[in-house]
Design an enzyme around this catalytic site. Structure first.
Site, mmCIF file in Angstrom:
data_model
loop_
_atom_site.group_PDB
_atom_site.id
_atom_site.type_symbol
_atom_site.label_atom_id
_atom_site.label_comp_id
_atom_site.label_asym_id
_atom_site.label_seq_id
_atom_site.Cartn_x
_atom_site.Cartn_y
_atom_site.Cartn_z
ATOM 1 N N GLN A 113 0.850 -1.208 0.000
ATOM 2 C CA GLN A 113 0.000 0.000 0.000
ATOM 3 C C GLN A 113 0.870 1.237 0.000
ATOM 4 O OE1 GLN A 113 -0.322 1.872 3.287
ATOM 5 N NE2 GLN A 113 -1.283 3.557 2.151
ATOM 6 N N TYR A 158 1.061 5.505 0.251
ATOM 7 C CA TYR A 158 0.547 6.866 0.378
ATOM 8 C C TYR A 158 1.389 7.636 -0.623
ATOM 9 C CZ TYR A 158 -1.834 6.059 4.860
ATOM 10 O OH TYR A 158 -2.682 5.636 5.845
ATOM 11 N N ARG A 216 -6.777 13.824 14.705
ATOM 12 C CA ARG A 216 -6.784 12.697 15.654
ATOM 13 C C ARG A 216 -6.341 13.201 17.014
ATOM 14 N NH1 ARG A 216 -4.040 8.118 12.150
ATOM 15 N NH2 ARG A 216 -5.392 8.223 10.344
ATOM 16 N N HIS A 240 -11.331 3.937 6.594
ATOM 17 C CA HIS A 240 -10.033 3.917 7.269
ATOM 18 C C HIS A 240 -10.194 3.500 8.741
ATOM 19 C CE1 HIS A 240 -5.988 5.593 5.938
ATOM 20 N NE2 HIS A 240 -5.711 5.220 7.173
ATOM 21 N N ARG A 283 -10.740 6.477 11.035
ATOM 22 C CA ARG A 283 -9.569 7.286 11.402
ATOM 23 C C ARG A 283 -9.379 8.503 10.516
ATOM 24 N NH1 ARG A 283 -6.067 3.841 14.496
ATOM 25 N NH2 ARG A 283 -4.105 4.682 13.692
ATOM 26 N N SER A 311 -13.192 -1.982 7.549
ATOM 27 C CA SER A 311 -13.652 -1.089 8.623
ATOM 28 C C SER A 311 -14.711 -1.744 9.510
ATOM 29 C CB SER A 311 -14.192 0.247 8.104
ATOM 30 O OG SER A 311 -13.166 0.942 7.416
ATOM 31 N N GLY A 312 -14.250 -2.223 10.670
ATOM 32 C CA GLY A 312 -15.165 -2.722 11.702
ATOM 33 C C GLY A 312 -15.482 -4.197 11.639
ATOM 34 N N ARG A 324 -15.257 -7.951 12.451
ATOM 35 C CA ARG A 324 -14.671 -8.702 13.564
ATOM 36 C C ARG A 324 -15.120 -10.158 13.600
ATOM 37 N NH1 ARG A 324 -12.146 -4.872 13.091
ATOM 38 N NH2 ARG A 324 -11.695 -3.194 14.566
HETATM 39 C C1 LIG Z 1 -2.852 1.397 13.636
HETATM 40 C C2 LIG Z 1 -3.419 1.589 12.270
HETATM 41 C C3 LIG Z 1 -2.598 2.042 11.248
HETATM 42 C C4 LIG Z 1 -3.118 2.206 9.963
HETATM 43 N N1 LIG Z 1 -2.277 2.578 8.957
HETATM 44 C C5 LIG Z 1 -2.737 2.608 7.688
HETATM 45 C C6 LIG Z 1 -1.851 2.843 6.612
HETATM 46 O O1 LIG Z 1 -0.657 3.010 6.800
HETATM 47 N N2 LIG Z 1 -2.375 2.864 5.367
HETATM 48 C C7 LIG Z 1 -3.711 2.675 5.105
HETATM 49 O O2 LIG Z 1 -4.148 2.694 3.961
HETATM 50 N N3 LIG Z 1 -4.563 2.417 6.125
HETATM 51 C C8 LIG Z 1 -4.112 2.369 7.388
HETATM 52 N N4 LIG Z 1 -4.968 2.062 8.410
HETATM 53 C C9 LIG Z 1 -6.375 1.727 8.108
HETATM 54 C C10 LIG Z 1 -6.522 0.227 7.842
HETATM 55 O O3 LIG Z 1 -5.863 -0.147 6.662
HETATM 56 C C11 LIG Z 1 -7.994 -0.190 7.727
HETATM 57 O O4 LIG Z 1 -8.618 0.625 6.777
HETATM 58 C C12 LIG Z 1 -8.735 -0.125 9.053
HETATM 59 O O5 LIG Z 1 -7.911 -0.455 10.126
HETATM 60 C C13 LIG Z 1 -9.906 -1.084 9.016
HETATM 61 O O6 LIG Z 1 -10.663 -0.962 10.164
HETATM 62 P P1 LIG Z 1 -10.564 -1.968 11.425
HETATM 63 O O7 LIG Z 1 -9.298 -1.631 12.142
HETATM 64 O O8 LIG Z 1 -11.792 -1.605 12.201
HETATM 65 O O9 LIG Z 1 -10.607 -3.374 10.907
HETATM 66 C C14 LIG Z 1 -4.489 1.924 9.704
HETATM 67 C C15 LIG Z 1 -5.295 1.474 10.747
HETATM 68 C C16 LIG Z 1 -4.774 1.296 12.010
HETATM 69 C C17 LIG Z 1 -5.672 0.776 13.097
#
Ligand SMILES: Cc1cc2nc3c(=O)[nH]c(=O)nc-3n(C[C@H](O)[C@H](O)[C@H](O)COP(=O)(O)O)c2cc1C
Length: 417
Positions: A149, A151, A186, A300, A303, A331-332, A334
């Protein structure tokens, strides 16, 4: 193309004594969070667990699953159930994978490697974050099916340098995260004391001393064996150090990125191209028009934009415009039942973040394998109770929209009065 790991085979790396003790009481993905909360210093746990602003999206990501119920079938001989699936032309043993998570090697010792190896062994996809602390070349050598992935860097030439680097490293699937044009608010990170790069302080020292198992087993062990960790994969060159008094990490410069930049990337990148972080059906249609191979619907994990809907709510409309392009989602998620609900609405696969991060943190590769096994067992049991033997049998009419059902009952009662 397919993995060598046989579908539905129980996987397992021997955990250490401490790891087995921690994993012994983990019965489902959500159990990992409490264990990680105890194990990690507060700022580090807060970074993983937290979401943006009021965490409205984060809550919606879980709440949405209660709005769908199952209409299960019975007496259908479900003895030959298989969880395997095809995604972007590759066979995987399960319809879920590990979402990209930055600095996973700060929460768990060599966390990205633990996740990548566990995914490779299990035959599921794992996406290495561009904000990771282990070089993509090392990850690809250990787990050659890992996705990457990115950015996007601000300048076009740097974007192409990064793309060329990951191609040379052997990456076959490139995921571009597109929901991060600007830095989200955040404030929860600030409250818990988290910042990158980490700044040495008395508080950080105190947090370390009060969480000795993480300090010795992850933090000091990393420094002893691998030196100071750096952001290795944000661009073609090595980036900022993770611990620094004055270095700053540059998140800016992405505001100008648009579909024109994406067109250039599509021309340059010959492998599978996936966009992550879409919700609007018009964006899904644009992705298709630009020759993208797949999209990951995502907010995300709550986030980025607080209030962005759960991707589950965006899925039906996305499916209407996606055609033969793969629609993945995160996202979410579990539970096995969560995964099944998304597949029934048409998703090709589901990605999961935080629980796998916690799993690597408390149990290393064995912890991640434990998490994968738990979800696989749930999925196999759920398929049996639902009355199906293949995931391709899942259809939207196996789900009942409980919200709509309740609304129509209230309406009927109202007109009868
Ligand atoms: C600690 C953390 C770091 C993350 N870093 C990235 C990242 O570097 N790039 C990205 O595309 N998404 C990032 N995400 C988002 C995750 O890829 C994903 O979209 C998200 O965690 C899914 O939701 P969930 O944690 O509820 O399963 C991050 C999420 C978390 C929790």
């Amino acid at each position: 193309m397919s993995y060598s790991a046989p579908a539905n085979k129980k996987i397992g790396q021997q955990p250490s004594f401490m790891q087995s003790r921690r994993l012994a009481r983990i019965y489902c993905l959500e159990d990992f969070e409490a264990a990680a909360r105890r194990h990690l210093p507060k700022p580090i746990f807060g970074y993983v667990a937290g979401a943006a602003e009021n965490e409205a999206s984060y809550r919606d990501n879980r709440a949405v699953f209660d709005e769908f119920g199952f209409m299960n079938r019975v007496l259908r001989n479900v003895s030959e159930r298989k969880t395997s699936t095809t995604l972007l032309g590759q066979r995987y043993s399960a319809p879920f994978g590990i979402a990209p998570m930055g600095i996973s090697s700060l929460t768990g010792y060599r966390g990205d490697l633990a996740q990548a190896r566990a995914a490779e062994t299990a035959g599921i996809p794992m996406i290495l974050s561009g904000s990771s602390l282990i070089r993509v070349e090392e990850i690809m050598a250990a787990a050659p099916n890992t996705w990457f992935q990115a950015y996007l860097p601000a300048e076009e030439s740097k974007i192409y340098d990064l793309i060329d680097r990951v191609e040379t490293a052997g990456v076959k699937t490139l995921v571009i995260t597109v929901d991060s044009a600007v830095v989200p608010n955040r404030e929860n990170n600030l409250r818990s004391g988290f910042k990158t790069p980490l700044q040495p302080s008395f508080k950080l020292l105190w947090d370390g001393l009060t969480h000795p198992s993480w300090s010795v087993g992850t933090f000091l062990r990393t420094f002893a064996h691998h030196g100071m960790p750096h952001f290795e994969n944000n661009s073609a060159e090595c980036g900022a150090a993770i611990l620094s008094r004055n270095a700053s990490r540059d998140f800016s410069g992405r505001e100008h990125l648009d579909w024109k930049v994406l067109s250039g990337i599509r021309r340059r990148w010959k492998g599978d191209l996936v966009l992550k972080g879409l919700l609007h059906p018009d964006d899904v249609a644009m992705a298709k028009r630009h020759g993208v191979d797949g999209v990951i619907l995502s907010n995300h994990g709550g986030r980025q934009l607080d209030g962005a809907i759960s991707p589950m709510r965006a899925l039906p409309k996305a499916m209407e415009v996606a055609g033969d392009m793969s629609v993945m989602i995160d996202s979410g998620f579990r539970r096995g039942t969560d995964v099944i609900k998304a597949l029934a609405l048409g998703a090709s696969s589901v990605f999961i973040g935080r629980p796998f991060n916690y799993a690597a943190s408390i149990g290393g590769q064995a912890g991640v394998e434990h998490a994968i096994n738990l979800l696989l067992s749930e999925l196999r049991a759920d398929m049996g109770m639902l009355g199906i033997v293949r995931l391709t049998e899942l259809e939207p009419d196996m789900l009942v929209d409980l919200y709509k059902l309740k609304a129509s009952r209230t309406h009927q009662q109202g007109s009868a009065r």
